[in-house]
Scaffold this motif. Structure first.
Motif, PDB file in Angstrom:
ATOM      1  N   THR A 155       1.183  -1.128  -0.005  1.00 37.98           N
ATOM      2  CA  THR A 155      -0.067   0.011  -0.024  1.00 37.98           C
ATOM      3  C   THR A 155       0.870   1.171   0.021  1.00 37.98           C
ATOM      4  OG1 THR A 155      -2.044  -1.326   1.075  1.00 37.98           O
ATOM      5  CG2 THR A 155      -1.998   1.210   1.266  1.00 37.98           C
ATOM      6  N   LEU A 156       1.899   1.136   0.774  1.00 39.50           N
ATOM      7  CA  LEU A 156       2.855   2.599   0.743  1.00 39.50           C
ATOM      8  C   LEU A 156       3.457   2.577  -0.548  1.00 39.50           C
ATOM      9  CD1 LEU A 156       4.314   1.894   4.345  1.00 39.50           C
ATOM     10  CD2 LEU A 156       2.735   3.489   3.771  1.00 39.50           C
ATOM     11  N   MET A 157       4.009   1.461  -1.026  1.00 40.14           N
ATOM     12  CA  MET A 157       4.472   1.521  -2.429  1.00 40.14           C
ATOM     13  C   MET A 157       3.880   2.166  -3.593  1.00 40.14           C
ATOM     14  SD  MET A 157       6.658  -1.449  -4.367  1.00 40.14           S
ATOM     15  CE  MET A 157       7.656  -1.711  -3.146  1.00 40.14           C
ATOM     16  N   PHE A 158       2.473   1.574  -3.504  1.00 40.34           N
ATOM     17  CA  PHE A 158       1.143   2.114  -4.511  1.00 40.34           C
ATOM     18  C   PHE A 158       1.059   3.501  -4.101  1.00 40.34           C
ATOM     19  CE2 PHE A 158      -3.067   2.781  -5.655  1.00 40.34           C
ATOM     20  CZ  PHE A 158      -3.188   2.323  -6.603  1.00 40.34           C
ATOM     21  N   THR A 159       0.994   3.848  -3.136  1.00 37.18           N
ATOM     22  CA  THR A 159       0.752   5.329  -2.735  1.00 37.18           C
ATOM     23  C   THR A 159       1.690   6.274  -3.193  1.00 37.18           C
ATOM     24  OG1 THR A 159      -0.588   4.720  -0.803  1.00 37.18           O
ATOM     25  CG2 THR A 159       0.116   6.837  -1.068  1.00 37.18           C
ATOM     26  N   GLY A 160       3.157   5.815  -2.891  1.00 39.23           N
ATOM     27  CA  GLY A 160       4.218   6.475  -3.252  1.00 39.23           C
ATOM     28  C   GLY A 160       4.279   6.588  -4.903  1.00 39.23           C
ATOM     29  N   GLY A 161       3.960   5.594  -5.557  1.00 36.43           N
ATOM     30  CA  GLY A 161       4.155   5.354  -6.899  1.00 36.43           C
ATOM     31  C   GLY A 161       3.071   6.524  -7.550  1.00 36.43           C
ATOM     32  N   CYS A 162       1.867   6.516  -7.153  1.00 32.16           N
ATOM     33  CA  CYS A 162       0.962   7.188  -7.637  1.00 32.16           C
ATOM     34  C   CYS A 162       1.302   8.794  -7.395  1.00 32.16           C
ATOM     35  CB  CYS A 162      -0.464   6.987  -6.954  1.00 32.16           C
ATOM     36  SG  CYS A 162      -1.132   5.292  -7.451  1.00 32.16           S
ATOM     37  N   MET A 163       1.741   8.802  -6.277  1.00 35.64           N
ATOM     38  CA  MET A 163       2.327  10.400  -5.841  1.00 35.64           C
ATOM     39  C   MET A 163       3.254  10.791  -6.848  1.00 35.64           C
ATOM     40  SD  MET A 163       2.322  10.660  -1.526  1.00 35.64           S
ATOM     41  CE  MET A 163       2.766  12.160  -1.672  1.00 35.64           C
ATOM     42  N   ILE A 164       4.362   9.897  -7.246  1.00 36.21           N
ATOM     43  CA  ILE A 164       5.196  10.142  -8.263  1.00 36.21           C
ATOM     44  C   ILE A 164       4.710  10.817  -9.501  1.00 36.21           C
ATOM     45  CG2 ILE A 164       7.176   9.419  -9.370  1.00 36.21           C
ATOM     46  CD1 ILE A 164       8.061   8.250  -6.869  1.00 36.21           C
ATOM     47  N   ILE A 165       3.786   9.857  -9.847  1.00 30.56           N
ATOM     48  CA  ILE A 165       3.079   9.966 -11.223  1.00 30.56           C
ATOM     49  C   ILE A 165       2.238  11.300 -11.355  1.00 30.56           C
ATOM     50  CG2 ILE A 165       1.346   9.149 -12.862  1.00 30.56           C
ATOM     51  CD1 ILE A 165       2.092   6.290 -12.000  1.00 30.56           C
ATOM     52  N   VAL A 166       1.867  11.553 -10.251  1.00 33.32           N
ATOM     53  CA  VAL A 166       0.943  12.985 -10.016  1.00 33.32           C
ATOM     54  C   VAL A 166       1.838  14.132 -10.034  1.00 33.32           C
ATOM     55  CG1 VAL A 166      -0.809  14.271  -8.476  1.00 33.32           C
ATOM     56  CG2 VAL A 166      -1.094  11.788  -9.019  1.00 33.32           C
ATOM     57  N   LEU A 167       2.947  14.276  -9.457  1.00 32.63           N
ATOM     58  CA  LEU A 167       3.767  15.143  -9.488  1.00 32.63           C
ATOM     59  C   LEU A 167       4.533  15.392 -10.721  1.00 32.63           C
ATOM     60  CD1 LEU A 167       5.521  14.635  -5.899  1.00 32.63           C
ATOM     61  CD2 LEU A 167       4.016  16.339  -6.505  1.00 32.63           C
ATOM     62  N   VAL A 168       4.810  14.424 -11.319  1.00 34.44           N
ATOM     63  CA  VAL A 168       5.542  14.534 -12.693  1.00 34.44           C
ATOM     64  C   VAL A 168       4.291  15.102 -13.615  1.00 34.44           C
ATOM     65  CG1 VAL A 168       6.072  13.247 -14.806  1.00 34.44           C
ATOM     66  CG2 VAL A 168       6.780  12.770 -12.455  1.00 34.44           C
ATOM     67  N   LYS A 169       3.162  14.690 -13.627  1.00 35.69           N
ATOM     68  CA  LYS A 169       1.912  15.299 -14.418  1.00 35.69           C
ATOM     69  C   LYS A 169       1.705  16.655 -14.230  1.00 35.69           C
ATOM     70  CE  LYS A 169       1.287  11.551 -16.977  1.00 35.69           C
ATOM     71  NZ  LYS A 169       1.494  11.760 -18.362  1.00 35.69           N
ATOM     72  N   ILE A 170       1.876  17.057 -12.783  1.00 31.36           N
ATOM     73  CA  ILE A 170       1.700  18.512 -12.524  1.00 31.36           C
ATOM     74  C   ILE A 170       3.121  19.160 -13.083  1.00 31.36           C
ATOM     75  CG2 ILE A 170       1.661  19.821 -10.666  1.00 31.36           C
ATOM     76  CD1 ILE A 170       0.194  17.910  -8.873  1.00 31.36           C
ATOM     77  N   SER A 171       4.106  18.833 -12.796  1.00 33.27           N
ATOM     78  CA  SER A 171       5.185  19.451 -13.319  1.00 33.27           C
ATOM     79  C   SER A 171       5.137  19.527 -14.980  1.00 33.27           C
ATOM     80  CB  SER A 171       6.588  18.735 -13.184  1.00 33.27           C
ATOM     81  OG  SER A 171       7.758  19.115 -13.631  1.00 33.27           O
ATOM     82  N   GLN A 172       4.861  18.581 -15.493  1.00 30.78           N
ATOM     83  CA  GLN A 172       4.408  18.695 -17.110  1.00 30.78           C
ATOM     84  C   GLN A 172       3.457  19.535 -17.355  1.00 30.78           C
ATOM     85  OE1 GLN A 172       3.881  14.591 -18.397  1.00 30.78           O
ATOM     86  NE2 GLN A 172       5.813  14.092 -18.545  1.00 30.78           N
ATOM     87  N   TYR A 173       2.602  19.629 -16.573  1.00 34.17           N
ATOM     88  CA  TYR A 173       1.505  20.640 -16.864  1.00 34.17           C
ATOM     89  C   TYR A 173       1.936  22.290 -16.628  1.00 34.17           C
ATOM     90  CZ  TYR A 173      -3.143  23.415 -16.387  1.00 34.17           C
ATOM     91  OH  TYR A 173      -3.951  24.397 -16.331  1.00 34.17           O
ATOM     92  N   VAL A 174       2.553  22.265 -15.689  1.00 36.23           N
ATOM     93  CA  VAL A 174       3.000  23.738 -15.058  1.00 36.23           C
ATOM     94  C   VAL A 174       4.004  24.034 -16.489  1.00 36.23           C
ATOM     95  CG1 VAL A 174       4.613  24.672 -13.845  1.00 36.23           C
ATOM     96  CG2 VAL A 174       2.595  23.446 -12.711  1.00 36.23           C
ATOM     97  N   SER A 175       4.836  23.278 -16.769  1.00 34.84           N
ATOM     98  CA  SER A 175       5.916  23.466 -17.947  1.00 34.84           C
ATOM     99  C   SER A 175       5.077  24.024 -19.191  1.00 34.84           C
ATOM    100  CB  SER A 175       6.748  22.428 -17.926  1.00 34.84           C
ATOM    101  OG  SER A 175       7.498  22.003 -16.897  1.00 34.84           O
ATOM    102  N   VAL A 176       4.127  23.151 -19.460  1.00 36.11           N
ATOM    103  CA  VAL A 176       3.445  23.426 -20.857  1.00 36.11           C
ATOM    104  C   VAL A 176       2.690  24.888 -20.558  1.00 36.11           C
ATOM    105  CG1 VAL A 176       1.420  22.864 -22.277  1.00 36.11           C
ATOM    106  CG2 VAL A 176       2.983  21.241 -21.661  1.00 36.11           C
ATOM    107  N   LEU A 177       2.046  24.828 -19.326  1.00 30.76           N
ATOM    108  CA  LEU A 177       1.365  26.435 -19.259  1.00 30.76           C
ATOM    109  C   LEU A 177       2.586  27.638 -19.250  1.00 30.76           C
ATOM    110  CD1 LEU A 177      -1.570  27.414 -18.581  1.00 30.76           C
ATOM    111  CD2 LEU A 177      -0.712  27.412 -16.321  1.00 30.76           C
ATOM    112  N   SER A 178       3.627  27.351 -18.700  1.00 35.40           N
ATOM    113  CA  SER A 178       4.698  28.454 -18.631  1.00 35.40           C
ATOM    114  C   SER A 178       5.102  28.812 -20.193  1.00 35.40           C
ATOM    115  CB  SER A 178       5.866  28.050 -17.926  1.00 35.40           C
ATOM    116  OG  SER A 178       5.479  27.873 -16.447  1.00 35.40           O
ATOM    117  N   ALA A 179       5.325  27.782 -20.714  1.00 36.50           N
ATOM    118  CA  ALA A 179       5.715  27.916 -22.246  1.00 36.50           C
ATOM    119  C   ALA A 179       4.638  28.459 -23.164  1.00 36.50           C
ATOM    120  CB  ALA A 179       6.152  26.587 -23.073  1.00 36.50           C
TER     121      ALA A 179
END
Length: 200
Positions: A174-198
């Motif tokens: 459960t901890l591993m699944f939660t950590g993996g989901c958080m990493i994926i969400v943070l990456v997607k947020i980072s990509q969204y912010v980068s596209v928005l800034s560009a």
């Protein structure tokens, strides 16, 4: 030129982080599947679910016996051991029943309360069984588990897979699944912010 290198490095980092997150999610799902086919069936199959208090009535050590249900090949020597029998008074019903160490001990040899590992040294097994017998004689009252449905009239000292053990087994995936989901969400947020800034 420097900006392009930074963007390339950022994309590589995001790709690696995304792969890490997906890998953690995949590993956690495999762990869930493994626990589901190994531990969960033993937990659900056990009928000794209710805890009560047992009081020792008599403790006997019989001569060496052989485990009739042990799965050994024809060439393998069957392991003999002293047979410890512990009879207790079940507080919940007042019955005199036989106590077993775990569910596994009952399946391996229903005649004995304790079934040692057949690979153990015979002298060590004898000393251990005598020590267990003395402990039962010393501590007359202790918690045990019985079958409230009445399909099994005997009791066990401890469950192989108690509720806390099952929860602990599910904790790490459960901890591993939660950590993996958080990493994926943070990456997607980072990509969204980068596209928005560009875009701005």
């Amino acid at each position: 030129m420097l900006g392009k290198k930074l963007v390339t490095a950022q994309k590589r980092g995001e790709t690696r982080a995304l792969c890490l997150g997906l890998g953690m999610v995949a590993c956690s799902m495999m762990m869930y599947f493994f626990i589901g086919i190994t531990i969960v069936p033993f937990y659900t199959k056990s009928v000794w679910t209710t805890e009560t208090v047992c009081k020792v009535l008599k403790v006997n050590i019989k001569d060496k016996v052989f485990c009739p249900n042990s799965e050994v090949s024809e060439d393998e020597e069957v392991f003999p051991y002293p047979c410890l029998q512990v009879w207790v008074n079940l507080t919940a019903s007042g019955q005199e029943v036989m106590l077993y160490q775990t569910e596994d001990a009952l399946e391996r040899n229903p005649k004995c309360s304790y079934v040692p590992d057949k690979l153990e040294n015979s002298k060590e097994v004898k000393v251990r069984i005598e020590t267990i017998a003395n402990n039962f004689k010393k501590y007359q009252t202790f918690p045990c588990y019985y079958d409230p449905g009445g399909t099994q009239t005997n009791v066990i000292l401890s469950r192989l897979y108690p509720s806390k053990g099952l929860l602990f087994a599910f904790l790490w995936p459960t901890l591993m699944f939660t950590g993996g989901c958080m990493i994926i969400v943070l990456v997607k947020i980072s990509q969204y912010v980068s596209v928005l800034s560009a875009w701005q």
